[in-house]
Design an enzyme around this catalytic site. Structure first.
Site, PDB file in Angstrom:
ATOM      1  N   ARG A 103      35.077   2.902  21.803  1.00  0.00           N
ATOM      2  CA  ARG A 103      35.538   4.281  21.841  1.00  0.00           C
ATOM      3  C   ARG A 103      35.085   5.064  20.608  1.00  0.00           C
ATOM      4  O   ARG A 103      34.679   6.220  20.715  1.00  0.00           O
ATOM      5  CB  ARG A 103      37.065   4.320  21.972  1.00  0.00           C
ATOM      6  CG  ARG A 103      37.688   5.718  21.989  1.00  0.00           C
ATOM      7  CD  ARG A 103      36.928   6.734  22.818  1.00  0.00           C
ATOM      8  NE  ARG A 103      36.627   6.292  24.177  1.00  0.00           N
ATOM      9  CZ  ARG A 103      35.712   6.821  24.962  1.00  0.00           C
ATOM     10  NH1 ARG A 103      34.955   7.817  24.517  1.00  0.00           N
ATOM     11  NH2 ARG A 103      35.509   6.364  26.170  1.00  0.00           N
ATOM     12  N   LYS A 138      31.030  27.030  10.873  1.00  0.00           N
ATOM     13  CA  LYS A 138      32.111  26.825  11.836  1.00  0.00           C
ATOM     14  C   LYS A 138      31.990  25.420  12.417  1.00  0.00           C
ATOM     15  O   LYS A 138      31.621  25.208  13.571  1.00  0.00           O
ATOM     16  CB  LYS A 138      32.054  27.889  12.925  1.00  0.00           C
ATOM     17  CG  LYS A 138      32.305  29.295  12.389  1.00  0.00           C
ATOM     18  CD  LYS A 138      32.139  30.351  13.462  1.00  0.00           C
ATOM     19  CE  LYS A 138      32.346  31.752  12.894  1.00  0.00           C
ATOM     20  NZ  LYS A 138      32.119  32.808  13.903  1.00  0.00           N
ATOM     21  N   LYS A 170      29.933  38.958   2.869  1.00  0.00           N
ATOM     22  CA  LYS A 170      30.362  39.374   4.201  1.00  0.00           C
ATOM     23  C   LYS A 170      31.262  40.609   4.115  1.00  0.00           C
ATOM     24  O   LYS A 170      31.515  41.141   3.031  1.00  0.00           O
ATOM     25  CB  LYS A 170      31.055  38.200   4.904  1.00  0.00           C
ATOM     26  CG  LYS A 170      30.171  36.940   4.970  1.00  0.00           C
ATOM     27  CD  LYS A 170      30.684  35.935   5.950  1.00  0.00           C
ATOM     28  CE  LYS A 170      30.374  36.341   7.365  1.00  0.00           C
ATOM     29  NZ  LYS A 170      30.759  35.327   8.359  1.00  0.00           N
ATOM     30  N   GLU A 200      25.873  40.785   4.784  1.00  0.00           N
ATOM     31  CA  GLU A 200      26.207  41.115   6.168  1.00  0.00           C
ATOM     32  C   GLU A 200      26.358  42.632   6.294  1.00  0.00           C
ATOM     33  O   GLU A 200      27.055  43.263   5.489  1.00  0.00           O
ATOM     34  CB  GLU A 200      27.518  40.440   6.577  1.00  0.00           C
ATOM     35  CG  GLU A 200      27.968  40.792   7.982  1.00  0.00           C
ATOM     36  CD  GLU A 200      29.312  40.177   8.345  1.00  0.00           C
ATOM     37  OE1 GLU A 200      29.600  40.080   9.538  1.00  0.00           O
ATOM     38  OE2 GLU A 200      30.075  39.803   7.423  1.00  0.00           O
ATOM     39  N   ASP A 221      25.151  42.036  12.056  1.00  0.00           N
ATOM     40  CA  ASP A 221      26.290  41.518  12.824  1.00  0.00           C
ATOM     41  C   ASP A 221      26.632  42.401  14.014  1.00  0.00           C
ATOM     42  O   ASP A 221      26.819  43.628  13.869  1.00  0.00           O
ATOM     43  CB  ASP A 221      27.507  41.397  11.904  1.00  0.00           C
ATOM     44  CG  ASP A 221      28.622  40.583  12.536  1.00  0.00           C
ATOM     45  OD1 ASP A 221      28.325  39.560  13.171  1.00  0.00           O
ATOM     46  OD2 ASP A 221      29.793  40.975  12.386  1.00  0.00           O
TER      47      ASP A 221
END
Length: 285
Positions: A103, A138, A170, A200, A221
């Site tokens: 597994r 992410k 950002k 960004e 973006d």
């Protein structure tokens, strides 16, 4: 193309921890009770659906840590595109060890192959354009190195590995710093000579401001393909252009056609479905 393997030191703790989590405090009660000691077996990994393989080094280590006598023979190495029903590897050795590690080995192999497969779908969607598919931060906590490896196995490229790779300013950084100019000037004063700066931007006005500050890259973006094409023309090769914002296989081609250099995609790591791979017994004795 062969994928350079990860140094084992980067994933050994992951595999060790996963096995320890599964074995708990008493080991494999089922295997110890049901499988006779000394029994050997041979099992085959079979792809249940088409996709791209990644993660065999982790699967091999899971078996080796469980029992050094287990051997894995790989027919379709990482980076290989496989068909449904295709046998991709054979593992053999003491049956108890095989079943105890099964597994953990499959969890890593199916998860990373799912990321490689999702990446390959995106790479195919932008074929014919210069844009590269890149991943983001992410990622599953603790699994970033292996998930970004899986992106490479699927034909993609990597964005930052962490906050210490480069400066990416950002929207929230800009809001707190009081604007693009202030944020970039502070970043430039802080950065070493090897550190690149990316900003960004949400609008063409922001883009022009960033370009006037001679940043290394701009993250465009949530722009439409037409807006992206306009932005690429404004940049005129003065900075690397990166498109981002909920990009899918259905929208990727139009975005790539705008002329951007990079397309960053978060879902290929945080939401890619696993690739269904099974492990079937071939022989025992």
């Amino acid at each position: 193309m062969a994928i350079p393997p990860l140094p084992s030191i980067l994933f050994e703790p992951l595999v060790h921890s996963a096995l320890a989590e599964d074995l708990g405090r008493a080991g494999d009660l089922t295997g110890d009770a049901v499988v006779p000691a000394g029994l050997h077996a041979e099992m085959t990994f079979v792809a249940r659906q088409p996709g791209v393989i990644a993660g065999f080094d982790l699967a091999a280590l899971a078996f080796r840590l469980m029992d050094p006598a287990i051997a894995l023979r790989i027919a379709r190495p990482d980076g290989s595109a496989v068909d449904a029903g295709e046998a991709i590897a054979i593992v053999s050795g003491p049956a108890r060890g095989l079943l105890s590690a099964e597994r953990t080995a499959l969890n890593f192999l199916c998860h990373l192959s799912g990321i490689a497969t999702a990446t390959a779908v995106m790479v195919e969607a932008v074929k014919g354009h210069k844009a590269k598919i890149v991943c983001t931060r992410k990622t599953t906590p603790g699994l970033r190195a292996v998930e970004k490896y899986a992106v490479r196995a699927g034909g993609g490229s990597n964005h930052r590995f962490g906050l210490d790779d480069a400066i990416l300013i950002k929207d929230n950084h800009i809001a707190i710093a009081g604007g693009v100019h202030s944020a970039v000037e502070r970043a430039r004063a802080h950065a070493g000579h090897m550190v690149k700066i990316e900003v960004e931007v949400d609008t063409l006005d922001q883009l022009e401001e960033a370009l006037s500050l001679r940043v290394d890259a701009v993250l465009l973006d949530n722009m439409t393909p037409d807006e992206l094409a306009h932005a690429v023309r404004l940049v005129g090769g003065r900075a690397v252009t990166e498109a981002s914002g909920r990009i899918t296989p259905e929208t990727a081609s139009a975005i790539a056609a705008s002329g951007v250099d990079l397309i960053s995609v978060g879902w290929i790591t945080h939401s890619a479905p696993v690739l269904d791979i099974g492990l079937d017994v071939l022989a025992k004795g």
